[in-house]
Enzyme design. Structure first.
Site, mmCIF file in Angstrom:
data_model
loop_
_atom_site.group_PDB
_atom_site.id
_atom_site.type_symbol
_atom_site.label_atom_id
_atom_site.label_comp_id
_atom_site.label_asym_id
_atom_site.label_seq_id
_atom_site.Cartn_x
_atom_site.Cartn_y
_atom_site.Cartn_z
ATOM 1 N N SER A 1 0.842 -1.197 0.000
ATOM 2 C CA SER A 1 0.000 0.000 0.000
ATOM 3 C C SER A 1 0.879 1.251 0.000
ATOM 4 O O SER A 1 0.389 2.363 -0.213
ATOM 5 C CB SER A 1 -0.935 -0.001 1.218
ATOM 6 O OG SER A 1 -0.215 -0.308 2.395
ATOM 7 N N GLU B 1 -8.989 -10.041 4.160
ATOM 8 C CA GLU B 1 -9.349 -8.672 3.764
ATOM 9 C C GLU B 1 -10.742 -8.651 3.134
ATOM 10 O O GLU B 1 -11.016 -9.392 2.179
ATOM 11 C CB GLU B 1 -8.305 -8.109 2.786
ATOM 12 C CG GLU B 1 -8.657 -6.679 2.349
ATOM 13 C CD GLU B 1 -7.513 -5.897 1.720
ATOM 14 O OE1 GLU B 1 -6.369 -6.395 1.699
ATOM 15 O OE2 GLU B 1 -7.770 -4.766 1.257
HETATM 16 O O1 KIV Z 1 -0.336 -3.468 1.704
HETATM 17 C C1 KIV Z 1 -1.073 -3.432 2.690
HETATM 18 O O2 KIV Z 1 -1.215 -2.405 3.364
HETATM 19 C C2 KIV Z 1 -1.822 -4.636 3.035
HETATM 20 C C3 KIV Z 1 -2.814 -4.524 4.142
HETATM 21 C C4 KIV Z 1 -4.040 -3.886 3.623
HETATM 22 C C5 KIV Z 1 -3.100 -5.833 4.773
HETATM 23 O O3 KIV Z 1 -1.640 -5.641 2.427
#
Ligand code: KIV
Length: 272
Positions: free
Chosen positions: A42, A179
């Site tokens: 992310s 998720e």
């Molecule tokens: O990349 C991320 O932040 C994630 C979380 C949403 C679990 O994979």
């Protein structure tokens, strides 16, 4: 903390996890006593301004993971394997997972579910690297799931999620992220597994919770998923501070005497 300590928390107390991508926030997350820190892909959205997590690669992930592990004293740091590192190049996946451990000093890696997930996860675990699974909404392949939607909403889809979770547990994953899964299905999976489930948009019945730190702090304004709780809204506070700084500089109110350095008059005179 190591992955075995996380495993041991199942049925003892709830497990906490947050993302972090840099030194100052990772240090604060660690000081707050959060059990695990995910250097999530992310990163692409909330730090790099990209529109998809698939656009972040190994070099960026390792760069940020190193900054996080420099700051962390207690938490287990989990490196999120980017799309290119195991989905585009499955044959490179063990080498890439090892980079998170050896170069970035992470304690584990996380992989999202995809067609060859079991094969690739199995190889990484066999290489001695602790793996966290990730099922339900898997953003790297969201286009194949009909977009960013809740997963497991009918019995057939829910059954598939349960099978995936059990298969990952059997391979030796030490925990699994769920998720965007209905809370009752997340609860069923949690009950069936011996390893902890970590939910994001999966309700209260998981063994632990994870959020993207920029969402929790109100630092990401592009969109806010339903499952996010903003514990503070920092963006307007930061904006106010920045506008005040601009005003004080242009009005010559900053820097004041207290922020400035002096030189003795006699030394100044020598310059005449
Ligand atoms: O990349 C991320 O932040 C994630 C979380 C949403 C679990 O994979």
């Amino acid at each position: 903390m190591d992955y075995k300590e996380i495993l041991a928390l199942k049925n003892k107390r709830k497990i906490t996890m947050l993302t972090a991508y840099d030194y100052p926030l990772a240090a604060l997350v660690d000081r707050a006593g959060i059990d695990m820190i995910l250097v999530g892909d992310s990163l692409a959205n909330v730090v790099l301004g990209l529109d998809s997590t698939t656009k972040v690669g190994m070099s960026e992930m390792i760069h940020h993971a190193k900054a996080v592990t420099r700051a962390v004293k207690e938490a287990l740091v989990v490196g999120d394997m980017p799309y290119e590192s195991y989905q585009v190049n499955p044959e490179e996946s063990v080498k890439n997972a090892r980079r998170f451990i050896d170069e970035a000093k992470c304690g584990a890696v996380k992989l999202e579910w995809f067609e060859r997930c079991l094969e690739v996860t199995g190889q990484i675990i066999k290489a001695g690297i602790p793996v966290m699974g990730h099922i339900g909404l898997t953003p790297q392949t969201a286009d194949k799931l009909g977009g960013f939607k809740v997963q497991g909403k009918d019995a057939e889809a829910a059954k598939r999620l349960i099978e995936q979770a059990l298969a990952l547990e059997n391979l030796g994953c030490f925990s699994i992220v769920l998720e965007c899964v209905p809370d009752k299905i997340a609860g069923m999976i949690t009950q069936k597994l011996k390893i902890p489930t970590i939910g994001i948009g999966a309700g209260i019945n998981c063994d632990g919770q994870v959020l993207v730190i920029h969402d929790l702090l109100g630092l990401f304004e592009r969109f806010t998923p339903k499952f996010v709780k903003k514990y503070i809204n920092l963006s307007p506070m930061i904006l106010q501070a920045l506008e005040e700084y601009r005003k004080e500089v242009t009005e010559m109110k900053f820097p004041g005497k207290e922020h400035s350095f002096t030189i003795k008059e006699e030394e100044l005179k020598k310059l005449d």
